[in-house]
Motif scaffolding. Structure first.
Motif, short mmCIF file in Angstrom:
data_model
loop_
_atom_site.label_atom_id
_atom_site.label_comp_id
_atom_site.label_asym_id
_atom_site.label_seq_id
_atom_site.Cartn_x
_atom_site.Cartn_y
_atom_site.Cartn_z
N LEU A 259 76.14 80.57 78.13
CA LEU A 259 77.39 79.58 76.78
C LEU A 259 77.66 80.74 75.57
O LEU A 259 78.14 80.91 74.89
N TYR A 260 76.30 81.25 74.87
CA TYR A 260 76.09 82.67 74.58
C TYR A 260 77.17 83.23 74.52
O TYR A 260 77.85 83.71 73.88
N ILE A 261 76.76 83.73 75.44
CA ILE A 261 78.23 85.13 76.40
C ILE A 261 78.83 84.57 75.70
O ILE A 261 80.01 85.49 75.62
N ASP A 297 80.98 78.98 84.93
CA ASP A 297 79.55 78.91 85.42
C ASP A 297 78.51 78.12 84.79
O ASP A 297 77.39 76.86 84.75
N TYR A 298 79.05 78.38 83.10
CA TYR A 298 77.89 76.80 81.79
C TYR A 298 78.37 75.53 82.53
O TYR A 298 77.03 74.98 82.15
N ASN A 299 80.03 75.30 82.98
CA ASN A 299 79.71 73.96 82.90
C ASN A 299 79.41 73.70 84.15
O ASN A 299 79.04 72.34 85.06
N LYS A 300 79.20 74.37 85.11
CA LYS A 300 78.84 74.32 87.12
C LYS A 300 76.98 74.51 86.46
O LYS A 300 76.74 73.27 86.98
N ILE A 305 72.44 70.63 86.15
CA ILE A 305 70.85 70.06 85.33
C ILE A 305 71.05 68.47 85.30
O ILE A 305 70.15 67.98 85.81
N TYR A 306 72.73 67.86 85.46
CA TYR A 306 72.91 66.38 85.36
C TYR A 306 72.01 66.21 86.85
O TYR A 306 71.60 65.26 87.01
N ALA A 307 72.98 66.44 87.87
CA ALA A 307 72.59 65.88 89.33
C ALA A 307 70.65 66.11 89.77
O ALA A 307 70.61 64.87 90.00
N TRP A 321 73.97 75.38 92.31
CA TRP A 321 73.44 76.98 91.77
C TRP A 321 73.87 77.66 93.15
O TRP A 321 73.79 78.77 92.39
N ARG A 322 73.82 77.66 94.18
CA ARG A 322 74.01 78.30 94.86
C ARG A 322 75.98 79.07 94.94
O ARG A 322 76.46 79.95 95.22
N ASP A 323 76.81 78.39 94.70
CA ASP A 323 77.96 78.43 94.08
C ASP A 323 77.99 79.47 93.20
O ASP A 323 78.75 79.93 92.88
N ILE A 324 77.03 79.00 92.18
CA ILE A 324 76.46 80.36 90.92
C ILE A 324 76.04 81.36 90.95
O ILE A 324 76.44 82.49 91.03
#
Length: 333
Positions: A259-261, A297-300, A305-307, A321-324
């Protein structure tokens, strides 16, 4: 394979992100051996007078922010002034050193105006390094600022950077002077970077270095223009300096840095050394691509983390995480 996000990240960081401890140990031994070999060059066969006190291990390997694979190690090799002087008022990246008359190697690397030509200095180092039997070859780097020397027995190179060290200037700072790639010299001070990263890592109880390595791994995945290693490292350190506390779990720290990036990729990024000014030289197209990728990737990561934490669905989280992070991230099971 892993049955929890925690175990998946532990495995992933160990096997794909962090450097192998045995390789690190071997690389340090090789580095120390090379330094001993270079030490023997001191004033040998009209070579430069060396100053071991100003040798410096710099770069991401020395800062412990290097992620796999280990391909190079950066070394600064101190040269004694031996009567050489410089103009402290020159621009930081175009410093003129007037060669001294004491050392014959310095005299032989002078321009017609008496200034010390850094490219000729590099070539003198290259000529001497090529005599070492355990190294296969050396070459001047494309940017003209270092000599790269390769070991015969390992896929490992050393970037050798000759340097001088200045006296303390009127601003209270002393600098290293290194080749600028155009025959002159430029100011740097890697001690500032080392101290800054060490301090911010201590502030956050050792949680910064592994986050930098994971972000660098993500940066190399090829789904966007690559952010220069020094720029992305500086941005991550900027983020951690601005916050008072950070998450215990690396996936949460990683998500927050993304998010910072995204929020800062269009802004000025000042170098840690306080010498170069803005180091964000990415063009608008590159910044937009990075902005988009970091946001996606932030949204993913937020979904993962929600999951994990809310849905208690480790399988779903690991798949996200594998997708990211790619197919090297462990599968569930």
């Amino acid at each position: 394979m892993a049955i929890s996000v925690d175990s998946a990240f532990n495995e992933f960081m160990r096997d794909y992100v962090n450097l192998d401890p045995d390789i690190v140990k071997s690389a340090r031994n090789s580095r120390d051996n090379l330094l001993d070999r270079i030490k023997a060059f001191d004033n040998k066969d009209n070579f430069f007078d060396l100053c071991e006190a100003f040798n410096f291990h710099f770069g991401s390997f020395s800062r412990k922010t290097k992620c796999r694979e280990l391909d190079d190690i950066d070394l600064m090799i101190g040269i004694a002034a031996s009567g050489a002087t410089y103009n402290s008022n020159n621009p930081w990246n175009d410093v003129k050193i007037t060669a001294g008359y004491i050392n014959p190697a310095q005299r032989s690397c002078r321009n017609t105006d008496g200034s010390l030509n850094s490219t000729q200095v590099l070539n003198r180092f290259k000529k001497e390094l090529e005599k070492l039997p355990e190294y296969q070859h050396s070459e001047l780097k494309k940017n003209g600022e270092a000599i790269t020397l390769y070991l015969k027995t390992k896929e490992l190179g050393f970037d050798i950077v000759p340097c001088f060290h200045t006296v303390t200037e009127s601003n209270g700072r002393a600098y290293y002077l290194i080749p600028n790639g155009q025959g002159a010299w430029k100011k740097t001070d890697p001690t500032i970077e080392q101290t800054r990263i060490s301090d911010v890592n201590k502030k956050h109880n050792g949680k910064v270095l592994d986050t930098i390595r994971l972000i660098k791994y993500w940066n190399k995945r090829g789904k966007m223009p690559t952010i220069a290693s020094y720029l992305i490292e500086t941005m991550v350190v900027d983020y951690f300096e601005k916050i008072d506390s950070t998450a215990d779990y690396i996936e949460q720290r990683f998500r927050n840095v993304l998010l910072y990036i995204r929020n800062n990729i269009f802004t000025i990024v000042i170098d840690s050394k306080g010498i170069e000014g803005n180091i964000n030289s990415l063009n608008t197209y590159e910044r937009q691509r990075i902005y988009d990728r970091a946001g996606i990737d932030y949204n993913k990561a937020t979904d993962a983390i929600y999951a994990e934490c809310n849905d208690k669905n480790q399988h779903k989280a690991i798949n996200i995480w594998r997708d990211i992070l790619g197919d090297d991230f462990p599968t569930y099971g």
